[in-house]
Design an enzyme around this catalytic site. Structure first.
Site, short mmCIF file in Angstrom:
data_model
loop_
_atom_site.label_atom_id
_atom_site.label_comp_id
_atom_site.label_asym_id
_atom_site.label_seq_id
_atom_site.Cartn_x
_atom_site.Cartn_y
_atom_site.Cartn_z
N GLY A 146 0.85 -1.17 -0.13
CA GLY A 146 -0.17 -0.06 0.06
C GLY A 146 0.75 1.15 -0.02
O GLY A 146 2.00 1.32 -0.26
N ILE A 159 1.86 3.11 2.40
CA ILE A 159 3.06 3.24 3.33
C ILE A 159 4.21 2.58 2.78
O ILE A 159 5.23 3.02 3.11
CB ILE A 159 2.65 2.73 4.79
N THR A 210 5.17 -1.66 12.32
CA THR A 210 4.13 -0.36 12.55
C THR A 210 2.70 -0.49 11.98
O THR A 210 2.21 0.36 11.69
CB THR A 210 4.85 0.73 11.87
N ARG A 227 -0.22 -3.62 12.79
CA ARG A 227 -1.06 -3.78 14.05
C ARG A 227 -0.40 -4.82 14.77
O ARG A 227 0.25 -5.81 14.35
CB ARG A 227 -2.50 -3.89 13.54
N GLU A 268 -2.63 -0.42 24.84
CA GLU A 268 -1.93 0.65 24.53
C GLU A 268 -2.60 1.76 25.59
O GLU A 268 -3.69 1.54 25.88
CB GLU A 268 -2.09 1.33 23.09
N HIS A 312 2.95 3.81 19.56
CA HIS A 312 2.12 4.09 18.52
C HIS A 312 1.92 5.54 17.93
O HIS A 312 0.94 6.25 18.03
CB HIS A 312 0.46 3.71 18.89
N ALA A 322 3.66 6.63 15.01
CA ALA A 322 4.46 6.72 13.59
C ALA A 322 3.67 7.66 12.90
O ALA A 322 4.53 8.44 12.04
CB ALA A 322 4.25 5.28 13.00
#
Length: 331
Positions: free
Chosen positions: A171, A173, A253, A255, A286, A305, A307
């Site tokens: 994708g 990213i 980065t 899940r 988290e 979390h 990023a």
């Protein structure tokens, strides 16, 4: 603030959740201009209580992974509220905390901003790779403790320029990571979805791996960039970690469901497994209080979390989401 002003200009009447706004001056300014609430957006019960107190809301705007299960959707769309929910707008790409099937069944539109933070996530991804290879945070901690010997342990080290980096996912990213790795001189391999054909791969600054095993067994660094779905849950587990080259690095980065923490911790503690270092930005649990089995493992780099949380990425996400909300409410 600009986002709130944008919503107001659309003729909407925001109620602002101040639960995570620590700056007193900023809180005061918001309270002076808009209606406010204070509840934990990561608690389904507190979300429901907030809707009850407010008499319901037409839209819910969020940025983080708020838990919107079928039960929550059923409650907030109930006609007992003066205003049942019609829209969820998330200034981010991941929708794994939202029951999209329930939203569709109950007539709730869900908007998001895919790819808006791709560059930001790519930057941190490469930063985590560099920390894993160069031991930046470990050497920093050692020097602060006055331990020069530990600080220079393991020198010389591998660099990106002599590493083969494997990207799991194709994708926006993953593409951003591949493009940014080029100037470092790294060789990049990609294993993507079925849509990532040889023709598509030819447009990338990378090689196309035929399957996941070929990528995992061949690369010095594995970086995961797929959404959390039933198909990707446990995609990198105990078996795949055993495929990795001795001393290889894994960066997640994506899940936690895609690369479970327990599997990573077990692999790092097993001399027969490949991973030598793991760097992660996502966890099963988290927020406060934080806990992870990886926290006690010395061969890890942990990031909370964040990023996608750069000023530019957050601004871009907000601007794109406002445009989507405007289209939703257009006559």
């Amino acid at each position: 603030m600009a986002e709130l002003e944008g919503l107001t200009q659309l003729g909407l009447v925001p109620t602002v959740n101040l639960h995570r706004v620590a700056d007193r001056t900023f809180r005061s300014e918001i309270e002076h201009r808009w209606d406010c609430a204070d509840f934990d957006g990561f608690s389904a019960n507190e979300i429901l209580a907030a809707f009850d107190r407010g008499g319901g809301y037409d839209a819910l705007k969020c940025r983080a992974g708020v838990p919107l299960s079928r039960n929550v959707f059923e409650q907030v769309t109930n006609e007992r509220h003066g205003q049942p929910l019609r829209l969820v707008a998330k200034a981010a790409s991941g929708l794994d905390s939202i029951d999209l099937g329930a939203a569709d069944d109950l007539g709730v539109t869900v908007l998001s901003t895919p790819a808006a933070n791709a560059g930001a996530v790519a930057e941190l991804t490469i930063g985590l790779m560099l920390d894993a290879l160069r031991g930046i945070s470990k050497r920093d901690r050692a020097l602060r403790a006055g331990d020069w010997g530990t600080a220079v342990d393991g020198i010389p080290v591998r660099s990106l320029s002599d590493s083969r980096v494997g990207l799991v996912g194709s994708g926006a990213i993953a593409r951003a990571v591949a493009e940014r790795l080029g100037p470092f001189g790294a060789e990049v391999w990609v294993h993507g979805s079925p849509r990532f054909t040889a023709e598509e791969a030819a447009q990338w600054p990378a090689y196309r791996a035929e399957n996941l095993r070929a990528l995992v067994t061949s690369c010095d660094i594995i970086s995961v960039h797929v959404p959390a779905t039933p198909a990707t849950t446990g995609l990198i587990g105990a078996r795949e970690l055993r495929w990795m080259k001795p001393g290889a690095v894994l960066v997640n980065t994506s899940r936690e469901q895609v690369v479970p923490e327990d599997a990573l911790d077990a692999a790092l503690r097993d001399p027969s497994c490949g991973p030598g270092h793991v760097a992660v930005d996502v966890f099963a649990r988290e927020g406060k209080p934080f806990s992870s089995v990886l926290a006690s493992n010395a061969n890890t780099t942990l990031s909370p979390h964040v990023a996608g949380m750069t000023l530019n990425a957050m601004r871009t996400s907000s601007e794109r989401l406002l445009a989507e909300i405007a289209r939703f409410y257009a006559p």
